[in-house]
Design an enzyme around this catalytic site. Structure first.
Site, PDB file in Angstrom:
ATOM      1  N   GLY A  53       5.093  30.207  27.130  1.00  0.00           N
ATOM      2  CA  GLY A  53       5.112  28.746  27.121  1.00  0.00           C
ATOM      3  C   GLY A  53       4.900  28.070  28.445  1.00  0.00           C
ATOM      4  O   GLY A  53       5.156  26.875  28.573  1.00  0.00           O
ATOM      5  N   TRP A  55       2.152  27.366  30.041  1.00  0.00           N
ATOM      6  CA  TRP A  55       1.099  26.335  30.019  1.00  0.00           C
ATOM      7  C   TRP A  55       1.593  25.090  29.283  1.00  0.00           C
ATOM      8  O   TRP A  55       1.314  23.971  29.670  1.00  0.00           O
ATOM      9  CB  TRP A  55      -0.192  26.877  29.383  1.00  0.00           C
ATOM     10  CG  TRP A  55      -1.023  27.640  30.374  1.00  0.00           C
ATOM     11  CD1 TRP A  55      -0.553  28.305  31.465  1.00  0.00           C
ATOM     12  CD2 TRP A  55      -2.446  27.790  30.385  1.00  0.00           C
ATOM     13  NE1 TRP A  55      -1.607  28.866  32.153  1.00  0.00           N
ATOM     14  CE2 TRP A  55      -2.780  28.575  31.510  1.00  0.00           C
ATOM     15  CE3 TRP A  55      -3.473  27.351  29.550  1.00  0.00           C
ATOM     16  CZ2 TRP A  55      -4.092  28.920  31.823  1.00  0.00           C
ATOM     17  CZ3 TRP A  55      -4.786  27.711  29.856  1.00  0.00           C
ATOM     18  CH2 TRP A  55      -5.102  28.482  30.982  1.00  0.00           C
ATOM     19  N   ASP A 101       1.511  30.129  18.631  1.00  0.00           N
ATOM     20  CA  ASP A 101       1.510  31.548  18.976  1.00  0.00           C
ATOM     21  C   ASP A 101       2.006  32.348  17.782  1.00  0.00           C
ATOM     22  O   ASP A 101       2.730  31.830  16.931  1.00  0.00           O
ATOM     23  CB  ASP A 101       2.386  31.836  20.192  1.00  0.00           C
ATOM     24  CG  ASP A 101       1.942  33.104  20.903  1.00  0.00           C
ATOM     25  OD1 ASP A 101       1.361  32.995  21.984  1.00  0.00           O
ATOM     26  OD2 ASP A 101       2.156  34.211  20.349  1.00  0.00           O
ATOM     27  N   ASP A 117      -1.096  32.079  13.190  1.00  0.00           N
ATOM     28  CA  ASP A 117      -2.251  32.887  13.587  1.00  0.00           C
ATOM     29  C   ASP A 117      -3.441  31.944  13.773  1.00  0.00           C
ATOM     30  O   ASP A 117      -3.835  31.246  12.834  1.00  0.00           O
ATOM     31  CB  ASP A 117      -2.517  33.911  12.476  1.00  0.00           C
ATOM     32  CG  ASP A 117      -3.757  34.761  12.726  1.00  0.00           C
ATOM     33  OD1 ASP A 117      -4.427  34.553  13.764  1.00  0.00           O
ATOM     34  OD2 ASP A 117      -4.043  35.625  11.878  1.00  0.00           O
ATOM     35  N   ASP A 144      -4.521  30.774  26.999  1.00  0.00           N
ATOM     36  CA  ASP A 144      -4.282  31.751  28.072  1.00  0.00           C
ATOM     37  C   ASP A 144      -4.027  33.130  27.457  1.00  0.00           C
ATOM     38  O   ASP A 144      -3.377  33.979  28.045  1.00  0.00           O
ATOM     39  CB  ASP A 144      -3.079  31.286  28.916  1.00  0.00           C
ATOM     40  CG  ASP A 144      -2.930  32.093  30.207  1.00  0.00           C
ATOM     41  OD1 ASP A 144      -3.948  32.619  30.695  1.00  0.00           O
ATOM     42  OD2 ASP A 144      -1.801  32.208  30.711  1.00  0.00           O
ATOM     43  N   LYS A 184      -8.936  31.726  28.923  1.00  0.00           N
ATOM     44  CA  LYS A 184      -8.997  32.920  29.767  1.00  0.00           C
ATOM     45  C   LYS A 184     -10.190  33.774  29.374  1.00  0.00           C
ATOM     46  O   LYS A 184     -10.499  33.918  28.189  1.00  0.00           O
ATOM     47  CB  LYS A 184      -7.708  33.735  29.606  1.00  0.00           C
ATOM     48  CG  LYS A 184      -7.715  35.008  30.454  1.00  0.00           C
ATOM     49  CD  LYS A 184      -6.426  35.779  30.313  1.00  0.00           C
ATOM     50  CE  LYS A 184      -5.328  35.105  31.113  1.00  0.00           C
ATOM     51  NZ  LYS A 184      -4.098  35.920  31.139  1.00  0.00           N
TER      52      LYS A 184
END
EC number: 2.1.1.205
Lengths: 331, 1139
Positions: A53, A55, A101, A117, A144, A184
């Protein structure tokens, strides 16, 4: 390595603890924002693969609650307002931050955390519902996420690319035209193919390396600006693009490479930018920390704000400890 | 730039009968059995870029014997290929990477399908849990060859196993097991028959309980069971219930509890295989990141829900490495092979693991080393007797052993009995009582020397009693020679004045058939009696005066003409030299010289003769003796003793020092010839913890080990006495007052099909100058902390290993050779910097059997307030000459992660580093350092780091201050270094500090153009290459170097990702400079660089661009060989290319 020696090895690890971030990666987003002004006029954000968490913390602090003494505030308010993010966001009523998440995540002020998901079709209506919107009007999507790295480079880069493309697919469903996407990326063998794909959807694609990301790591971040989907493109999670065929008709498209006018081979190298000033900490450098701080008080290494998430082999370690026998579990 | 050889992870293995196929990078390799070994038959490239991740075969009929007609399916990434074998000969098999077929998604697993129309058909499982079929019909468009089956659940997979349901004849009904990134195992079925229409399919089963990603799944041959393995370090066994499920939508079986769980792997588990199981048991083989393979048994009738690990196969792959990536079981299930991240392929014997109840004590004629153990009940040979009638009999126990080759030994008992035991290869024993002497009760003095007479191996055995008398015996493996036991009594001879403690024989030269034995007593300063022995008599007795604190442990006598030199080793790691040529009994010989701390302060355990040489002839007064010592320091060392007979001067130098990590207590080192293969192997034996270990240093594998509960006991070991018998060994020892006999056979067995390389990714690569060796030596350093010394074999272009050192405790950061090639400097984290002396052993023609000796000469001092993880990222070295022009040392530059720079002088005489200067750049991490001496006589230092800047320093003043003189292109030190404290490196010495890259400069090369001009090339994490031309001059006012003019060019996006290495490949006299660059994108680019006069224009052009199968390229070096220039590219593996 103890936390004190890790402080010296990794200045961002120490900073994160001092400033109350759940992970050092918070500084990567802060430095990306400093370079690209990502948070300007942003009111709707989606944070993908958000756990633990850090970010979301950055988003929350930057867009919702701006305070001077951040550690104290977050530490206390986190408990108090965990279940009622609306209370905080009422300061700036328009801001919506949705964090997704697969893993459960400790709540954050002003952040709607969902356990879902990102590839599943049912996630889209869930996100839209929490954005209190029935259309795609998100300003910024960030991700990320990284996989379990096996050591087989081609496989690891493929899985990471799939994570990124899954994030892109969700982004195409929720971004407003002109919105931005940050994710990312592993700058490995076939990264030029990925850049090429992203360029189809965004006016500007830049690959950025924050100074807080180690130079020895292949990690970097794609900053995709001004979402401009090709004409006639219909985003959908049922039928995601470039994540393998979902129906018979996809096959032809999947076995021929995508291409751009200026990159006919399906490969294109995005311009590279370093984020963060040279005066900031160097994540590769080893620092000699003074024993005392500026007030002459002896420096104490503080505990991480959140212990690392339980590794999948936690039970295996417990089993070994319980059975003793020099770590042998054989009978 | 054509690829010539490859080392890297072995990603797939499969047996076709007795032949083994291996996927090694993009190459398919065939290994065929020849004798007891596998040999490489051929290698062929299959894919342009992908690694081969899977191999499957299809035979036209199940009982097909001949390989012709067999089809091979190969896949990797998003590519696959179908190859018709036709035979196994290299000429017959046609494979071309041009024939690779693109798949619509990443292939996780694949299998052949039945085909009715003769067109090859396969099924593919993709990483998105989707099944596709492909018809190999080249007449139709590519996309139409695929058939798509909708996935019941599109999620990302790490693993899958699809098999045809062989319970239904001639059917293409498929069973699929898939392991997801979220820790689930999914089971579904597809009927892929042509006539069955594609329809929506549901999951048949969902198996939950793994706590991490599922990296491997496999289905049992009878389809009733599935095994999965995971990040959570477990193997889980499942019942598939495949018959009861029908694949209807919404009819998914959810299983939350596995049939059994196997715990025991210490890291992630990559895969499992079902072995032939019987009615009651299920047998599984697994392989893991922890570098082991394990066999498991599940007993169906056992109430315990556990998979029991029956055997662990400790890795033959680099012990410091990571990961076994592939495994294949031989169809007979007597053996299996594993492929590692280290490029190695090793074979293992499965027999014992499978049959747990079988006796472990039988010798097999198998391909592996075998161990046969017996515990002797000596009561049967020597019934307990009581010395005083009526008193309880005293327990007799073995006191001291000598092993006579591999099939006989002599043991002295505490009661005073001396026994001989002859062993047959089947394990039967023949005991012989040699005598009973009350005066040898509890003796510790028993020694043996071996000699050859008329082609027979014989042994002289000396036994000491409690009064200083010695008994001389002659024996062979059958027993005593020509001496009746009764006669033995007469041969006791008084040698010492008191009770002997030890009898030490010299392992003499082969052509020397008189033996020497030294007899030591328990009194510390008492003379050592030295006997020259022939047969069972002492021809001559001398006495040696021991040096202070020098308890003798080993001796070695060297004879050269009339000259006899004795080398003695002590319990405290010292060596002493005696000239015993002219001694007599009347006067004790004094040591000629003593060297302390040869093996630290630890006992010297063996001294072996190696070779000798002289400048002219045998009678030369100056000669060299090469010998080998081992010690409890954990090392074996090669020494050269230079003898000057005229001046009676001795000089000892160490030419090689190896610390085999697997044997921390080294007892002996031998080079043994394997008769069957004609290979010779270096074998080290000794103890590691509780184990007696036979370590094959040549192969870097454990040949055998035996748990004897440690080395602090009475024991002896011997290899077979003749060349044909060296493959065998005998280990006898006492444990719990009992005599234990362990016979090893096939010690020199080589289980490696392919030689391992580094266990983890390579970080540094340095090539020695071509001046000393016919082949340049390539030093490689990796994350596995090992430094390897290799050369490029001109025939095969492969890297052949010379030697390796695992001395660093952290990953290697940088390596640099001295310009003479005699020294190598290495750096790691936690401030590790070592200096290595590299010597040529034997003839310099490397491929014909020569080797190199490598000794760690010195370590750079670690600062007292050391920072954790302080990495020494970059090194460079310059030679410092002495008065006579010969070099006296080196100037070593070190840049570190805390922005500090250290300059040290390495004195080759004292073998010490002296810090000359130190200082900081800024606070950012420094990565690169390059020295350059200009024509006008300035010493420049280029540094670069994570801030993208290159700083040029003039360090001439610092060197002059410390007494060095700098001339055109050289540095000299005529007298000693001056100055007690290091000079300070500071900004005043900067000539320039300029930004060339946005962030980390990953590589920096300074190329001397002559006439004070350099070309500076750098590559960055920012994907750019920077080219700078700089002309220097001496500043008129300051005397410091200055830039006269410069020009630079930035090539943006030179590679798709970070540029990690740059090397100039053209010589200075070529009109255009050529250089190669590479990086994480795995492309090697060759560039042509044109610089106009006065730098008015700098142009670059890519002239060649090729792909290499090396992820994380870290370094490139250029090697000259008789067959042209080669590029050696290192990263995760090594590829050698023609330039």
């Amino acid at each position: 390595m103890g936390k004190s020696s890790k402080d010296k090895r990794d200045s961002y690890y120490r900073l994160a603890k001092e400033q109350g971030y759940r992970a050092r990666s918070a500084y990567k987003l802060l430095q990306l924002d400093a370079q690209f002004n990502l948070f300007k006029d942003v009111t709707r954000v989606v944070d993908l693969c958000a756990a633990p968490g850090s970010w979301s913390q950055v988003l929350s602090r930057s867009l919702v609650a701006k305070t001077s003494n951040e550690r104290d505030i977050t530490a206390t308010t986190e408990k108090k307002v965990a279940d009622s993010p609306v209370e905080i966001s009422s300061k700036k009523p328009k801001v919506k931050i949705v964090a997704l998440d697969l893993q459960p995540m400790t709540p954050l002020p002003g952040v709607i955390t969902l356990q879902a998901d990102i590839t599943h079709p049912s996630t889209l209506p869930l996100v839209l519902k929490h954005l209190e919107s029935d259309s795609a009007n998100v300003d910024l999507v960030v991700s990320d996420g990284a996989p379990d790295v096996t050591g087989l480079h081609d496989l690891d880069e493929y899985i990471q690319a799939q994570l990124l493309l899954a994030a892109l697919n969700l982004a195409t469903c929720v971004l407003r035209p002109g919105g931005n996407f940050v994710a990312k990326i592993f700058r490995g063998r076939d990264v030029a193919e990925l850049y090429c794909k992203l360029r189809i959807f965004f006016e500007r694609v830049t690959v950025a390396k924050p100074r807080s990301s180690r130079g020895s790591s292949i990690e970097a971040f794609v900053v995709c600006e001004n979402y401009t989907p090709p004409e006639g493109f219909k985003p959908s999670l049922e039928n995601p693009i470039w994540t393998g065929p979902t129906k018979k008709e996809d096959i032809a498209g999947q076995i021929t490479e995508v291409s751009l006018e200026d990159a006919p081979s399906g490969r294109w190298v995005a311009p590279f930018v370093v984020c963060g000033d040279l005066s900031e900490w160097d994540s590769d450098a080893t620092y000699q920390l003074p024993d005392t701080d500026e007030n002459g008080v002896k420096r104490v290494s503080i505990d991480p704000i959140q212990p690392p998430t339980a590794p999948p082999y936690k039970t295996a370690i417990e089993m070994r400890r319980r059975l003793g026998n020099g770590g042998k579990i054989e009978e | 730039m054509k690829s010539r050889s490859y080392v890297g992870p072995v990603t797939s293995l499969a047996f076709l009968g007795d032949d083994l196929f291996a996927g090694h990078g993009s190459d398919l390799k065939l290994f065929s059995p020849s004798g007891s070994r596998f040999t490489l038959k051929w290698r062929k490239r299959v894919f342009k870029r992908e690694r081969i991740q899977g191999i499957q075969f299809q035979a036209p009929s199940l009982d097909c014997e001949s390989p012709s007609g067999i089809k091979v399916l190969l896949w990797g990434g998003k590519r696959f290929q179908i190859v018709q074998l036709g035979g196994l000969d290299e000429e017959i098999i046609k494979i071309s990477p041009e024939d690779e077929i693109p798949a619509p998604d990443w292939i996780i697993h694949s299998t052949f399908l039945e085909s009715k129309d003769g067109i090859t058909k396969i099924a593919l499982m993709t990483a998105h849990n989707t099944i596709l079929t492909y018809k190999h019909d080249l007449t139709i468009p590519m996309a139409e060859r695929f058939k798509f089956y909708p996935s019941p659940e599109r999620c990302l997979l790490y693993s899958a196993n699809i098999v045809r349901d062989n319970t239904q004849s001639n059917s293409n009904s498929l069973i699929a097991f898939a392991g997801t990134v979220f820790g689930e195992v999914l089971f579904w079925k597809v009927d892929a028959s042509d006539e069955v229409p594609v329809q929506e399919i549901g999951l048949s089963g969902r198996y939950l309980s793994h706590e991490g990603s599922v990296f491997g799944v496999s289905i049992s041959p009878d389809l009733k069971y599935a095994a999965s393995c995971s990040d959570d370090r477990t193997i889980r066994l499942w019942e598939t219930n495949y018959l009861s499920t029908n694949g209807q939508l919404n009819d998914c079986l959810e299983v939350k509890e596995p049939l059994a769980i196997g715990w025991g792997h210490q890291a992630r588990i990559w895969g499992t295989r079902f072995l032939k199981s019987d009615k009651d048991e299920i047998k599984i083989l697994s392989f893991s990141e922890d570098l082991t393979a394990k066999t498991w048994i599940f007993n169906k009738s056992s109430p315990k829900k556990s998979l029991v690990c029956t055997q662990t196969f400790k890795s033959l792959h680099s012990a410091s490495g990571k990961n076994i990536w592939s495994l294949a079981v031989h169809p007979s299930e007597t053996a299996f092979v594993t492929g590692g991240a280290d490029s190695g392929i090793a074979s293992w014997n499965l027999g014992k693991a499978l049959n747990v109840s079988s006796q472990s004590g039988s010798v097999e004629d198998g391909p592996t080393t075998t161990i046969q153990e017996t515990i002797v009940n000596l009561d049967e040979i020597l019934p307990p007797t009581s010395s005083v009638p009526g008193k309880k009999p005293v327990k007799d126990e073995p006191r001291k052993y000598v092993a006579l080759g591999s099939h006989a030994f002599i043991v002295a008992m505490s009661s005073g009995w001396l026994l001989h035991c002859a062993l047959s290869s089947t394990g039967s024993k023949k005991w012989q009582k040699l005598g009973f002497w009350p005066q040898i009760k509890n003796t510790s003095a028993l020694g043996m020397g071996k000699y050859e007479e008329n082609g027979q191996i014989k042994y002289t055995v000396l036994l000491g009693d409690n009064t200083g008398k010695l008994l001389f015996l002659e024996a062979n493996s059958e027993g005593l020679i020509s001496t009746e036991v009764e006669e033995v009594e007469t041969t006791w001879v008084q040698i010492c004045e008191s009770r002997p403690s030890d009898i030490l024989f010299s392992n003499s030269q082969k052509d020397y058939n008189s033996l020497y034995a030294a007899v030591a007593t328990f009194k510390p300063n008492e003379q050592i009696m030295l006997l020259q022995i022939q047969g069972a008599t002492a021809r001559k007795t001398l006495s040696l005066s021991p040096p202070e604190t020098f308890p003798f442990t080993k001796i070695l006598v060297h004879q050269r003409g009339h000259k006899r030199i004795l080398i003695a080793g002590s319990r405290h790691g010292a060596l002493a030299i005696y000239d015993i040529s002219n001694g007599d009994e009347t006067q004790a010989i004094q040591p000629a010289q003593v060297w302390r701390h040869i093996h630290d302060d630890e006992s010297i355990t063996s001294l072996e003769y190696k070779s000798s040489s002289s400048l002219r002839n045998d009678e030369d007064a100056q000669f060299k003796i090469n010998f080998i010592s081992t010690g409890r320091s954990g090392a074996y060392k090669f020494h050269t003793l230079s003898v000057n007979d005229t001046t009676a001067e001795y000089e000892l130098s160490e030419t090689n020092a190896v610390y085999p990590a697997a044997v921390p207590r080294v007892e002996s080192y031998q080079i043994l010839q394997h008769e069957a293969s004609n290979n010779s192997y270096e074998i080290v034996y000794g103890f590691w913890g509780r184990d007696f270990v036979l370590w094959n240093q040549t192969l870097k594998i454990e040949a055998a080990s035996y748990d004897c509960e440690g080395g602090n006991r009475s024991w002896d070991f011997s290899f077979g006495p003749t060349d044909t018998a060296r493959n065998d060994g005998l280990f006898v020892f006492t444990k719990a007052k009992k005599c234990h006999i362990v016979q090893f056979s096939n010690i020199l067995h080589d289980p490696l099909l392919q030689t391992p390389f580094h266990g983890r990714e390579l970080k540094a690569l340095a090539v020695s100058p071509a001046t000393l060796f016919p082949y340049q030596i390539i030093a490689t350093g990796a994350e596995d902390t090992v430094i390897r010394f290799s050369y490029v074999n001109p025939q095969t272009s492969e890297l052949n290993l010379l030697t390796a050192r695992k001395t660093h405790t952290t990953g290697i950061q940088d390596l640099v050779w001295s310009s003479c090639g005699g020294w190598l400097f290495s750096s790691g984290s936690i401030e590790e910097v070592y200096c290595w002396r590299v010597n040529i052993e034997g003839p310099a023609d490397i491929p014909n059997g020569a080797s190199i000796g490598v000794v760690k000469e010195a370590a750079y001092d670690i600062s007292t307030d050391s920072l954790p993880d302080l990495r020494v990222c970059g090194l460079d070295v310059m030679t410092v000459d002495g008065e006579n022009g010969r070099h006296v040392g080196f100037l070593l530059g070190m840049v570190r992660s805390d922005s500090s720079i250290k300059l040290a002088f390495y004195d080759i005489t004292s073998k010490k580093f002296i810090t000359v200067a130190e200082g900081f750049y800024k606070t950012s991490c420094l990565l690169q350092i390059c020295f350059h001496v200009t024509d006008h006589g300035s010493v420049l230092m280029f540094t670069a780091g994570t801030d993208g800047h290159v700083t040029i320093w003039d360090i001439t003043g610092i060197l002059i201050e410390s007494n060095m003189t700098v001339g055109s292109k050289h540095i000299r030190l005529d007298r000693g270094l001056k100055g007690s404290s290091p000079a300070k490196l500071q900004q005043e010495q900067w000539i320039s500090c300029q930004s060339f890259h946005q962030n980390s400069i990953k590589c920096l090369e300074v190329f001397d153009k002559g006439e004070d001009e350099v070309v500076m090339l750098s590559g960055g994490d920012d994907t750019a290459i920077s080219v700078a031309c700089i002309k220097f001059k001496r500043g008129e006012a300051s005397g410091k170097g200055e830039i006269e003019r410069s020009a630079s060019k930035l090539i943006e996006r030179a590679h798709a990702s970070a540029v990690t290495t740059i090397k100039v490949v053209s010589s200075v006299d070529q009109p255009h400079l050529e250089f190669v660059s590479s990086g994480v994108d795995q492309q090697i680019k060759k560039w042509s660089l044109k610089i106009a006069e006065y730098f008015t224009e700098v142009t670059t052009e890519v002239v060649e661009d090729v792909y290499v199968n090396i992820p994380d390229v870290a370094a490139i070096c250029l090697v000259e060989s008789t067959v042209g220039s080669k590029l050696v590219v290192g990263g995760v593996g090594v590829e050698v290319l023609d330039l």
